[in-house]
Structure formats: C-alpha cells, structure tokens
Design a protein around this motif. Structure first.
Motif, PDB file in Angstrom:
ATOM      1  N   THR A 775      21.436  -6.731   1.727  1.00 49.64           N
ATOM      2  CA  THR A 775      21.763  -5.366   2.137  1.00 49.64           C
ATOM      3  C   THR A 775      22.616  -5.295   3.401  1.00 49.64           C
ATOM      4  OG1 THR A 775      19.639  -5.236   3.326  1.00 49.64           O
ATOM      5  CG2 THR A 775      19.689  -4.446   1.054  1.00 49.64           C
ATOM      6  N   ARG A 776      22.830  -6.422   4.075  1.00 50.42           N
ATOM      7  CA  ARG A 776      23.714  -6.392   5.246  1.00 50.42           C
ATOM      8  C   ARG A 776      25.162  -6.147   4.844  1.00 50.42           C
ATOM      9  NH1 ARG A 776      20.385 -10.502   7.869  1.00 50.42           N
ATOM     10  NH2 ARG A 776      21.558 -12.126   6.796  1.00 50.42           N
ATOM     11  N   ALA A 777      25.519  -6.497   3.617  1.00 45.08           N
ATOM     12  CA  ALA A 777      26.891  -6.305   3.153  1.00 45.08           C
ATOM     13  C   ALA A 777      27.079  -4.876   2.667  1.00 45.08           C
ATOM     14  CB  ALA A 777      27.183  -7.288   2.008  1.00 45.08           C
ATOM     15  N   PRO A 778      28.313  -4.377   2.647  1.00 45.60           N
ATOM     16  CA  PRO A 778      28.562  -3.058   2.065  1.00 45.60           C
ATOM     17  C   PRO A 778      28.122  -3.004   0.613  1.00 45.60           C
ATOM     18  CG  PRO A 778      30.465  -3.811   3.315  1.00 45.60           C
ATOM     19  CD  PRO A 778      29.514  -4.970   3.249  1.00 45.60           C
ATOM     20  N   ALA A 779      27.686  -1.816   0.180  1.00 42.80           N
ATOM     21  CA  ALA A 779      27.128  -1.683  -1.160  1.00 42.80           C
ATOM     22  C   ALA A 779      28.170  -1.914  -2.241  1.00 42.80           C
ATOM     23  CB  ALA A 779      26.498  -0.303  -1.325  1.00 42.80           C
ATOM     24  N   LYS A 780      29.442  -1.581  -1.955  1.00 39.91           N
ATOM     25  CA  LYS A 780      30.491  -1.770  -2.946  1.00 39.91           C
ATOM     26  C   LYS A 780      31.204  -3.084  -2.699  1.00 39.91           C
ATOM     27  CE  LYS A 780      31.324   3.158  -3.736  1.00 39.91           C
ATOM     28  NZ  LYS A 780      32.326   4.242  -3.731  1.00 39.91           N
ATOM     29  N   ALA A 781      31.470  -3.821  -3.785  1.00 37.05           N
ATOM     30  CA  ALA A 781      32.080  -5.144  -3.652  1.00 37.05           C
ATOM     31  C   ALA A 781      33.463  -5.059  -3.031  1.00 37.05           C
ATOM     32  CB  ALA A 781      32.153  -5.824  -5.022  1.00 37.05           C
ATOM     33  N   GLY A 807      24.999 -10.974   0.478  1.00 34.02           N
ATOM     34  CA  GLY A 807      25.653  -9.846  -0.157  1.00 34.02           C
ATOM     35  C   GLY A 807      25.571  -9.842  -1.668  1.00 34.02           C
ATOM     36  N   HIS A 808      26.726  -9.531  -2.276  1.00 35.70           N
ATOM     37  CA  HIS A 808      26.779  -9.373  -3.725  1.00 35.70           C
ATOM     38  C   HIS A 808      26.563 -10.691  -4.457  1.00 35.70           C
ATOM     39  CE1 HIS A 808      28.130  -5.137  -3.699  1.00 35.70           C
ATOM     40  NE2 HIS A 808      28.640  -5.469  -2.513  1.00 35.70           N
ATOM     41  N   GLY A 809      26.888 -11.807  -3.846  1.00 37.08           N
ATOM     42  CA  GLY A 809      26.629 -13.096  -4.496  1.00 37.08           C
ATOM     43  C   GLY A 809      25.152 -13.392  -4.611  1.00 37.08           C
ATOM     44  N   LEU A 810      24.351 -12.871  -3.682  1.00 44.31           N
ATOM     45  CA  LEU A 810      22.901 -13.104  -3.695  1.00 44.31           C
ATOM     46  C   LEU A 810      22.150 -11.995  -4.418  1.00 44.31           C
ATOM     47  CD1 LEU A 810      20.558 -14.895  -2.610  1.00 44.31           C
ATOM     48  CD2 LEU A 810      20.640 -13.542  -0.504  1.00 44.31           C
ATOM     49  N   TYR A 811      22.830 -10.840  -4.642  1.00 36.88           N
ATOM     50  CA  TYR A 811      22.142  -9.667  -5.181  1.00 36.88           C
ATOM     51  C   TYR A 811      21.513  -9.940  -6.546  1.00 36.88           C
ATOM     52  CZ  TYR A 811      21.673  -5.211  -7.630  1.00 36.88           C
ATOM     53  OH  TYR A 811      21.197  -4.175  -8.387  1.00 36.88           O
ATOM     54  N   ARG A 812      22.254 -10.522  -7.470  1.00 36.23           N
ATOM     55  CA  ARG A 812      21.728 -10.720  -8.821  1.00 36.23           C
ATOM     56  C   ARG A 812      20.465 -11.583  -8.842  1.00 36.23           C
ATOM     57  NH1 ARG A 812      23.767 -10.043 -13.865  1.00 36.23           N
ATOM     58  NH2 ARG A 812      25.795  -9.468 -12.987  1.00 36.23           N
ATOM     59  N   PRO A 813      20.448 -12.808  -8.205  1.00 40.44           N
ATOM     60  CA  PRO A 813      19.205 -13.598  -8.240  1.00 40.44           C
ATOM     61  C   PRO A 813      18.025 -12.914  -7.563  1.00 40.44           C
ATOM     62  CG  PRO A 813      20.831 -14.615  -6.797  1.00 40.44           C
ATOM     63  CD  PRO A 813      21.542 -13.555  -7.552  1.00 40.44           C
ATOM     64  N   VAL A 814      18.286 -12.139  -6.485  1.00 38.69           N
ATOM     65  CA  VAL A 814      17.181 -11.451  -5.817  1.00 38.69           C
ATOM     66  C   VAL A 814      16.622 -10.351  -6.710  1.00 38.69           C
ATOM     67  CG1 VAL A 814      16.554  -9.998  -3.860  1.00 38.69           C
ATOM     68  CG2 VAL A 814      17.967 -12.010  -3.492  1.00 38.69           C
ATOM     69  N   ARG A 815      17.491  -9.614  -7.377  1.00 34.25           N
ATOM     70  CA  ARG A 815      16.999  -8.563  -8.268  1.00 34.25           C
ATOM     71  C   ARG A 815      16.230  -9.153  -9.438  1.00 34.25           C
ATOM     72  NH1 ARG A 815      19.580  -2.784  -9.645  1.00 34.25           N
ATOM     73  NH2 ARG A 815      17.930  -2.092 -11.069  1.00 34.25           N
ATOM     74  N   GLN A 816      16.724 -10.270  -9.991  1.00 33.04           N
ATOM     75  CA  GLN A 816      15.986 -10.935 -11.070  1.00 33.04           C
ATOM     76  C   GLN A 816      14.638 -11.439 -10.581  1.00 33.04           C
ATOM     77  OE1 GLN A 816      18.710 -13.927 -12.461  1.00 33.04           O
ATOM     78  NE2 GLN A 816      19.701 -12.539 -13.921  1.00 33.04           N
ATOM     79  N   LEU A 817      14.592 -11.865  -9.315  1.00 33.62           N
ATOM     80  CA  LEU A 817      13.322 -12.297  -8.740  1.00 33.62           C
ATOM     81  C   LEU A 817      12.303 -11.160  -8.788  1.00 33.62           C
ATOM     82  CD1 LEU A 817      11.534 -14.231  -7.002  1.00 33.62           C
ATOM     83  CD2 LEU A 817      12.668 -13.249  -4.993  1.00 33.62           C
ATOM     84  N   ARG A 837      14.193  -1.024  -0.990  1.00 36.79           N
ATOM     85  CA  ARG A 837      15.357  -1.193  -0.117  1.00 36.79           C
ATOM     86  C   ARG A 837      16.549  -1.743  -0.897  1.00 36.79           C
ATOM     87  NH1 ARG A 837      15.504  -4.590   4.199  1.00 36.79           N
ATOM     88  NH2 ARG A 837      13.728  -5.881   3.572  1.00 36.79           N
ATOM     89  N   LEU A 838      16.281  -2.685  -1.800  1.00 39.08           N
ATOM     90  CA  LEU A 838      17.351  -3.256  -2.611  1.00 39.08           C
ATOM     91  C   LEU A 838      17.970  -2.192  -3.521  1.00 39.08           C
ATOM     92  CD1 LEU A 838      18.644  -6.076  -3.180  1.00 39.08           C
ATOM     93  CD2 LEU A 838      17.109  -6.227  -5.146  1.00 39.08           C
ATOM     94  N   LEU A 839      17.122  -1.347  -4.118  1.00 34.50           N
ATOM     95  CA  LEU A 839      17.624  -0.297  -4.996  1.00 34.50           C
ATOM     96  C   LEU A 839      18.381   0.765  -4.207  1.00 34.50           C
ATOM     97  CD1 LEU A 839      14.464   0.118  -7.269  1.00 34.50           C
ATOM     98  CD2 LEU A 839      16.623  -0.990  -7.889  1.00 34.50           C
ATOM     99  N   SER A 840      17.894   1.085  -3.013  1.00 34.17           N
ATOM    100  CA  SER A 840      18.587   2.076  -2.181  1.00 34.17           C
ATOM    101  C   SER A 840      19.977   1.588  -1.824  1.00 34.17           C
ATOM    102  CB  SER A 840      17.783   2.339  -0.906  1.00 34.17           C
ATOM    103  OG  SER A 840      16.483   2.783  -1.209  1.00 34.17           O
ATOM    104  N   TRP A 841      20.112   0.292  -1.562  1.00 33.42           N
ATOM    105  CA  TRP A 841      21.417  -0.286  -1.221  1.00 33.42           C
ATOM    106  C   TRP A 841      22.424  -0.079  -2.357  1.00 33.42           C
ATOM    107  CZ3 TRP A 841      23.758  -5.028  -3.089  1.00 33.42           C
ATOM    108  CH2 TRP A 841      24.871  -5.450  -2.349  1.00 33.42           C
ATOM    109  N   GLN A 842      21.920  -0.102  -3.595  1.00 34.68           N
ATOM    110  CA  GLN A 842      22.790   0.105  -4.740  1.00 34.68           C
ATOM    111  C   GLN A 842      22.920   1.572  -5.135  1.00 34.68           C
ATOM    112  OE1 GLN A 842      24.630  -2.261  -7.081  1.00 34.68           O
ATOM    113  NE2 GLN A 842      24.679  -2.891  -4.934  1.00 34.68           N
ATOM    114  N   GLY A 843      22.233   2.470  -4.395  1.00 40.76           N
ATOM    115  CA  GLY A 843      22.338   3.882  -4.693  1.00 40.76           C
ATOM    116  C   GLY A 843      21.532   4.325  -5.893  1.00 40.76           C
ATOM    117  N   GLU A 844      20.564   3.540  -6.304  1.00 38.30           N
ATOM    118  CA  GLU A 844      19.699   3.910  -7.433  1.00 38.30           C
ATOM    119  C   GLU A 844      18.501   4.667  -6.864  1.00 38.30           C
ATOM    120  OE1 GLU A 844      18.856   0.510  -9.878  1.00 38.30           O
ATOM    121  OE2 GLU A 844      20.885  -0.302  -9.631  1.00 38.30           O
ATOM    122  N   TRP A 845      18.749   5.975  -6.520  1.00 39.20           N
ATOM    123  CA  TRP A 845      17.775   6.717  -5.743  1.00 39.20           C
ATOM    124  C   TRP A 845      16.493   6.998  -6.511  1.00 39.20           C
ATOM    125  CZ3 TRP A 845      19.475   5.944  -1.231  1.00 39.20           C
ATOM    126  CH2 TRP A 845      20.849   5.956  -0.964  1.00 39.20           C
ATOM    127  N   ALA A 846      16.584   7.302  -7.780  1.00 44.27           N
ATOM    128  CA  ALA A 846      15.374   7.612  -8.560  1.00 44.27           C
ATOM    129  C   ALA A 846      14.451   6.400  -8.623  1.00 44.27           C
ATOM    130  CB  ALA A 846      15.765   8.069  -9.961  1.00 44.27           C
TER     131      ALA A 846
END
Length: 947
Positions: A775-781, A807-817, A837-846
C-alpha cells in the motif's frame, strides 16, 4: 649355441629400445584390458610378462622369473610388515624403464588376481604363499593364515578395519606397495593408483577419504587421452565412481556426463506408446531411454558381442528388443512369470513421443546394441538418478529405463551382472516383482564361482562399474530376507559371513538381545574363533599367533558394539576401543562423543567429535552432532563450519541448512539460541520493529543475513514440510527484503499448522508489513511508474510496477495469501483489518467495509460479555470496556468515511445498530465517562442515510 657377449649386449639394447617405443601401447593395453596387436613382437621379458597379465594368465605371470625375483623375501621375520619383507626398489645400474614396467605389470597382476578371487571369479589357481615362499628354509614356516592376518592388519585404514574373510588379501597389499613406488617413465601410474584405491575402499567397513587428489593428478593424463574416446570415457567414469562411493553426487554426475561426451554417447529419456500389462487395451505413453553409441565395436566385448550381432539379423524387431540371454557368456536373466505384468514394456510406436528429438530415428522397440563402455555409463547415470532424487516411486520409474536399455542387449558378463543387480534392487519393493528380485540376486551370487565366461571378459569393464564383492552381495541378500521378515535365513547368512553387527541386529529382532551380547563377549575373550577355516585346521598354537597378528581396529569395533549393547558400561567400552585401536578407530571416538553429547557434556563431546571427523571426514552425522555441540556452548563460528561441512557432503540435509542459516544470524549478534527437537533452531521474531520496515538484528551484517536466506532457501528444497524452517525463512526473507518469499513462507506455515495452532500460526507483524509494502505505492500502476525515478531510458522507471517485493508486484501474492490461505482457515481482527487495508488501497470499498465489520465482530467489543457477573475483576472489566469503546468509535469512523463511497449502502443504519448492540450489553458501566460518549454518538447517528 651360447651367444657371444657382443651379440647379447646388442640384443638387449635393441629389446630395450623396442620396449621403450611400445611402452605407451602397453600401458593402453593394460587400461583397456585387451592386448594391442600393434605392439611389436619382441623377446623383451617385460613385454611378454605384460601380455600374460592382459590375457589374465595370472598364475603364469606371478610364477615367472621376474615375479620370483621381485617377491623373494629378504627377511625371515614374519612380524615385519610386507614392506620390510621384500625389496621392491629400483636397483641402480639396470634398466629402470624395464624394471618400472615389470613392477607395474606385477602390480596389475596382483590387483586383478585379488579382484578375480573376490568379485568376478572363477577361483584362482594360485595363492599369495606361492609368490612369497623362497628357496631358503626360512620361509617354510609361513602359512596362508599368517599372510592373511598380516595383510588384513595392514589393509585397515583410517580407523576402519578391512573385511576379515576377504580372499587372498595379500595380493591387494602387494599391489598397493608396488603402485606406491616412484615411477619416472610410466604415465598411467596415477590411474592405477586410483584403481587400487577404489578396490581398497570396497573392503573397508566404511568409506575413508583418500589423501590423494586423483582429479588433479589425472588431469594431465586426461588431456593426453583426449583423442582416445574410449580411454577418456573410462577415466571420467572411474573418477565419478570414486566420487559416488564417497557420496559426492554432484561431482559424480559431472564426471558421468563428461564420460558420455567423451565416448559420444547420445541418450534421451522420453516417452513412447506401449503396454506394460498383458490385459492392457489402451496404449499409453511409457517411459523409454533412447541411446546410441558412437564408439566402434571391436573384439573387446568378447564372444557374446559377436554372437548377438549374428543373431540380430534374423530376429524380428520384437525379438531384438528383448533381452538376449541365449549366450552362455552372460549371467542368467530370471523370468518374471507374472499373470499380469509383461516381462518388459511392449512399445507399439516406432517413434518416440517427442518429434523434435535428435534420436527420433530410433525405434523404441528395436534399438541398436550399445558399446559395453556406453552401457557402463548408462548404469552409472542410473545410479546418479538414485543419488540425487527423493526416495519415492518416481525414482524407480526413472531408473528402470536405464537398466532395461542395458539388459536388452547383453554385451559383457560383468556389465550384464551389474544391470541385473540394479534391476533386482528396483524390483525389491514391488509386490509382483519381489520374488524375481530375490531369485535373481541369489542367481548372481551362485554364478560367480562358475567358469561360464573367461576371466578376461569378466575383468574387461570391472573398473567401469560399481560391481559389489561377493560378500556384499550376500549381505544384500540377507538384508532382503530381513525386509521380507525371514529373519532366520538372514541370520544364517550373516553368521556364515561373520558379520557380527548384523547378527546382533537379527537377535534383537528375534527378541534375544542377550544372545548378541554373549557372541560379542565370546569373540573378545577368545572363546569363539572367527574363521571356520582356522578351527578346521586345529593347529597347535595357531590361535595364539593369530590373535597376536589380529587387526586391532577389528577388536576395537567389537568393544564399540558391546558398548552399544550395554549402555551402563558404554563409556568404559568405548574408551577401551579407542585405546586398543591406538587412537585410530573412528567408530570408537564417534560413539564416545555421542555418549558425552547425550549427557550434556558438550565440551568433552566436542573434543571426541573433532577427532572423529579428522579420522573420517565423510560422515555427516559426526559433523552434525559436532555442530550441535558447538551450538550448546555458543561457539557459533565452530557450529557454522561444522554445518557447512554437513551440507558440503550431503546437500539434501535440510536440518543442517537450517542450522547453518541460524549460525550466520548469530555470528556477531547477541541473541540466545533456542533449540527445538532434533536441534532445529528457530529464529525469534521481534515484536517491536522500527518504522522503516527493517527488522532489528543488531551486530549482524547484511551479508550474513543474505547467506542465511540462501541457506534456508536451499534447505527447504529437501525439507519442504518442516514448518520451523519455513518460519525461519519467512523472518530472514523479510529482513533481506525478499518480501514475496516471506509471503510464500507465511502461506506454507498456515497451511501446515493452521488446523492445530489456529490464529497462532500467523505472524501478524509480518502480515502487516507485507500489506504496508503493497500500500505504500500508488494504487494505480501508471501512477506508480510515473512517480518512480527515471531509469535512464528517458521515461519513468516502470520496473517498480513489476518489482516482486513491493507495490503492484507484491499485490497479487499478498491478496492470494488472504483469499486462498488465511481467510478460509482463520478469523482474527488483525487479519481482517489488514485485508481491509489492502482492499481500500484498490478502492474496493464495499469489500473493505465488510472486512472491517468482520474484524469488529471478531474483536472483544462484539464477543465479550461485559457485566458485573463476569469472572474478571472490576478493574479488568473496566479496562476491557474502554478497549471495546475505542473499537466501537473506530468502526463508526470507518463506516462514516467509507460508507458514502458505496452506492446504496445505508451506513448510518449499520453504525446505529453497532452502537445500540454494544450499549445494550454494557449497561453496568453507565457511570463511566465513556458511557456519555456512546450516548452522544448514538444521538449523532440518528438521521437518514441519505444525509
């Protein structure tokens, strides 16, 4: 008519010149085991003697005038060593080249006579006493028994005794002495020293490292033989087999591959359609080894080769594919005779599965015969599959095609014997083949003393295959009986072969341990003689003299065995063995070191184990216990060196890799080591960490951390199910910045321990740091790439988007975790918050709101019953109440901030429900200041969700 002096001198000079010119050819004939027809016919005695040895006429060679002269005793005192009984030096004033050739020739004769007596058969027609009995009456009192005992004593090496029932050991000892002389003209002497060392190693109880670096010594010879493909192949193959004997699998594999390249052997493991059972209807892809030789065939394969070539022209493809056992010069191949399995795989396709294969022109059902040397290389590669692969069924499936490829075309007695032995080993663990496996092994043992093939054929490729001795094959048969539960048959073989350690194990399996103790004590106290032949002779005084000459290392082994059987007196027995062996018995000092270690006397254990590894540095267990002892006394450098030696000998030792990594992290640090079972250490994770994300490891250099990371990564290849190692790996990976690997490790830990440990299986500090790194990286690639510093290409550095550790390179394995590992198994507030926090970073508010609510429901504010009737004290209750109030305010803030971003979401209603439910359960705290805040919050939330 007698020659004149001038003619005699001229003749001898010409003979020496011709012998010198043909010397390289003679050496090559020795190495190949076949006399070269290009060698000039001379009357030089040395050349004639060499031809006798190449043709395996050992009796004629060892009873020749040259042998009588060389082996004439210079002393009558049999108490002297062999070196003191004989004068083997080069005499000045005579032809040194011819003397060197005679000594090499007789060394080879003695070596191969010993091999024929103990490995290939048939029985010899000469004994060592025939060589060493001179014309004087001083040697008339010598006996075969006394020579045998002297040779066995001198062949003990590195604290390991030689097998006492080996036949004619004096031949090997004489060969050792001869090849150990100085040679100025013989180029191949280092190769023969290698061969003698290999044979010597096989009669010792355990491998002992040789002081000679044969690889370096033979490198010049290898360059010389580069244009001789068969000799170059033999050289690499024999070096690899020596490394195989020492369990140096990587070096062995490299040499086997070099041998294949030298001979031009082409081979490929692939698949082809075929059937394996008699009732199989559908054709399936079967594993097959395609191989083709480039070496030219000659007479070296013996008559078997010629017979097979003549037969192949008239055979159908199916017949040529099967093993040709009609020739009398190869061992019998036992039939399977199974009602389901075929004798061998029937390939129905004429082409392998891979059309791009360079060997696609070979029909899997009718492959061409291989050169016997290439067959030896394939069998060695098959051994390497066993050494470098895990012990499961796939290994046997990989090895079987190598063996089947060799068995299909018998070319040489010894090579075919080795192939049948390997097949017997592979089939020993399968129900349908175990019977043939046992019968085949018995047949191979029975055919050794027979004369169904010439000794020259049997010895032709002996040095190119790991053919076991006859007693080793009988030991293997007995162990096969043990695995089948036929203990008495195994016991009978072990007793006949006088393998007392195995005899004791058998009595232990029969629940008669006292019988084993009695046997060992009888041997030590002289009430039981070891050799049946000695008892049969019944000579007066033989027993006393035999005991005077007996090998001290063997007696030391008996005392060690008694120490194992009598734990109460173990220390005294091990010390007795160490003293009796003259402080050379590795077994004694290893056992003593283990005894000290088990009782917490680590300093004493270190002293003993350091002596043990100096005697025999090839045993990983000694190094491992030594490393553990160093760990106990917090000598991290010593432990690092010990575990480093462990993994150098056996790279599949996962525990040693783990402990080696721990030592890197402790060198220069101040942590106290924590040992688990089996001495696998666990690196404690610090609970408080600085804000920059680096773990606090004071005094430990980044280089050591990186070495620890690499060690753990290597060790996990072989200890994939060890969750402690995964924990260490997770911590160290986080420390060196390998966050994706840390994420993978955390996933493995939860998969292995989550069912039992629950929430304790998750290191939530690590989890939070993984989410922080994303989440330290900007949400958009595209924003992340734009904000990154330039990489010199004129544009933003887009590598930051693909960096696997942020950032985005680590996002996929962390979400799969979260979604595949954590959430299906565990539900803790902190896990849900990290996920939110991970979902908020991607803007998935619900989804983020749902995760925050799940965290609240799993926390104390939702689950705790805060009333005066609770078993907690009033003070503790108040503290819990205040923590719960903070959580209520936090979830309301989350709903207030994120709720409006979700279309149609009634966040006020949800917030009021949360506050009302909590207020209803916490009425006992109405007098507390926090209660007023809750009432005020509830009033604030009254209104419409459309506000």
């Amino acid at each position: 008519m007698p020659w004149s002096c001038e003619l005699l001198i001229t003749h001898l000079t010409r003979s020496r010149e011709m012998a010198a010119a043909s010397l390289p050819l003679v050496e090559k004939s020795f190495l190949r085991g076949k006399w070269d027809a290009q060698i000039s016919e001379t009357t030089a005695p040395a050349t004639d003697l060499a031809k006798l040895v190449v043709e395996c006429r050992f009796r004629d060679a060892l009873t020749s005038s040259q042998a009588r002269t060389l082996f004439r005793p210079i002393s009558r005192d049999l108490d002297l060593p062999f070196k003191g009984l004989l004068d083997l030096s080069i005499h000045p004033g005579s032809d040194s080249l011819e003397q060197e050739l005679v000594r090499l020739t007789l060394a080879i004769a003695c070596l191969h006579a010993f091999v024929q007596a103990n490995w290939t058969g048939p029985d010899l027609g000469i004994r060592p006493l025939d060589l060493l009995t001179g014309d004087s009456d001083g040697t008339s009192s010598w006996t075969e028994e006394s020579l045998h005992a002297k040779a066995i004593t001198e062949l003990a090496y590195g604290g390991e005794p030689a097998y006492h029932l080996v036949k004619d050991p004096a031949f090997l000892r004489l060969s050792q002495l001869l090849v150990g002389l100085t040679y100025n003209h013989i180029q191949s002497i280092s190769w023969w020293r290698l061969r003698v060392a290999k044979v010597h190693q096989q009669i010792l109880d355990e491998p002992v490292i040789t002081p000679e670096d044969f690889r370096a010594l033979l490198e010049p010879l290898g360059s010389t033989l580069a244009s001789e493909p068969d000799l170059a192949g033999r050289l690499h193959l024999e070096l690899g087999l020596l490394e195989h004997h020492f369990s140096q699998d990587k070096l062995a594999k490299e040499d086997f591959i070099k041998a294949a390249r030298s001979t031009g052997l082409e081979y490929e493991l692939t698949g082809a359609l075929g059937k394996r059972t008699k009732f199989q209807v559908n054709e399936l892809s079967q594993l097959v080894l395609l191989a083709e030789s480039q070496l030219k065939d000659d007479d070296s394969a013996g008559e078997a080769s010629n017979n097979i070539k003549q037969d192949e022209s008239s055979q159908t493809p199916d017949a040529r594919a099967g093993p040709d056992t009609t020739d009398a010069n190869v061992p019998e191949t036992m039939a399977l005779n199974d009602d389901t399995l075929l004798e061998q795989t029937e390939f129905t396709s004429s082409h392998p599965a891979g059309s791009s294969s360079r060997l696609s022109h070979i029909d899997p059902s009718s492959q061409p015969p291989l050169h016997p040397l290439d067959q030896c290389i394939l069998l060695s590669l098959c051994l390497n599959v066993r050494n470098t692969s895990p012990a499961h069924g796939l290994t046997a499936e990989q090895m079987a095609p190598y063996v089947a490829r060799v068995i299909s075309h018998p070319r040489n007695w010894s090579v075919h014997t080795m192939a049948l032995l390997l097949r017997s080993r592979l089939e020993s663990s399968r129900t349908r083949t175990v019977e043939r496996s046992t019968f085949q092994l018995q047949a191979l043992i029975d055919q050794m003393p027979t004369a169904d093939s010439a000794p020259s054929e049997r010895l032709l490729y002996f040095h190119s295959i790991p053919l076991p001795s006859r007693w080793e094959m009988e030991k293997e048969l007995a162990q096969r009986f043990l695995s089948l539960g036929v203990i008495k048959s195994a016991l009978e073989i072990f007793e006949r072969m006088e393998m007392w350690e195995e005899v004791v194990k058998c009595y232990g399996a029969l629940e008669k341990p006292e019988r084993g103790i009695t046997i060992v004590r009888d041997l030590l106290e002289g009430r039981k003689a070891e050799a049946d032949a000695v008892v049969a002779r019944g000579k007066v005084g033989t027993s006393t003299r035999r005991r005077a000459l007996e090998d001290g290392t063997r007696h030391a082994k008996f005392w060690c065995l008694l120490g194992d059987l009598e734990p109460a007196n173990a220390q005294a027995h091990y010390e007795k063995a160490w003293t009796l062996s003259g402080e050379t018995s590795g077994r004694a000092v290893r056992s003593l070191g283990g005894w000290y270690f088990a009782r917490g006397k680590y300093r004493e254990a270190i002293g003993c184990l350091e002596k043990a590894v100096k005697i025999n540095p090839l045993l990983t267990r000694s190094w491992f216990i030594l490393g553990c002892a160093f760990m106990r006394v917090e000598d991290w450098e010593g432990a690092k060196n010990a575990f480093g030696r462990c993994v150098a000998i056996d790279e599949e030792d996962g525990e040693s890799w783990n402990n080696l990594a721990s030592m890197y992290l402790r060198i220069g640090g101040r942590k106290t080591i924590a040992l688990e079972e089996k001495d696998v250490s666990v690196v404690p994770y610090p609970k408080s960490t600085p804000d920059d994300g680096a773990l606090p490891t004071p005094g430990i250099s980044f280089e050591n951390k990186l070495l620890a990371f690499r060690a753990l990564k290597q060790g996990l290849r072989f200890s994939y199910e060890n969750w402690r190692m995964w924990y260490n790996y997770m911590i160290v990976a986080m420390d060196v910045g390998e966050l994706q690997e840390s994420c993978r490790a955390l996933s493995r830990i939860v998969e292995q321990t989550g069912d039992k440990a629950g929430a304790l299986a998750v290191d939530e500090d690590v989890l939070d740091r993984l989410v922080d790194a994303v989440t330290r990286a900007p949400a958009k690639a595209e924003d992340a790439a734009a904000e990154a510093p330039p990489d010199g290409s004129g544009s933003g550095n887009r590598s930051v988007v693909h960096n696997p550790n942020e950032g985005h390179g680590l996002y996929r394995p962390v979400r799969q975790l979260f979604e595949h590992t954590l959430l299906p198994r565990l539900s803790t507030p902190r896990i849900f918050r990290s996920y939110a926090r991970l979902l908020s970073w991607q803007g998935e508010w619900a989804d983020a709101l749902k995760a925050y609510l799940d965290a609240y429901r799993a926390g104390p504010a939702s689950t705790l019953t805060l009333t005066s009737s609770t078993t907690l004290s009033a003070e503790s209750n108040l503290e819990k109440f205040r923590e719960a109030v903070a959580e209520v305010h936090e979830i309301v803030d989350v709903l207030r901030n994120f709720g409006p971003r979700v279309e149609g979401y009634k966040w006020r209603f949800q917030a009021r429900s949360v506050v009302r439910a909590f207020v209803g359960r916490a009425k006992e705290f109405e007098d507390e200041p926090e209660w007023a805040g809750l009432v005020e919050l509830l009033e604030e939330l009254k209104g419409k969700d459309t506000d």
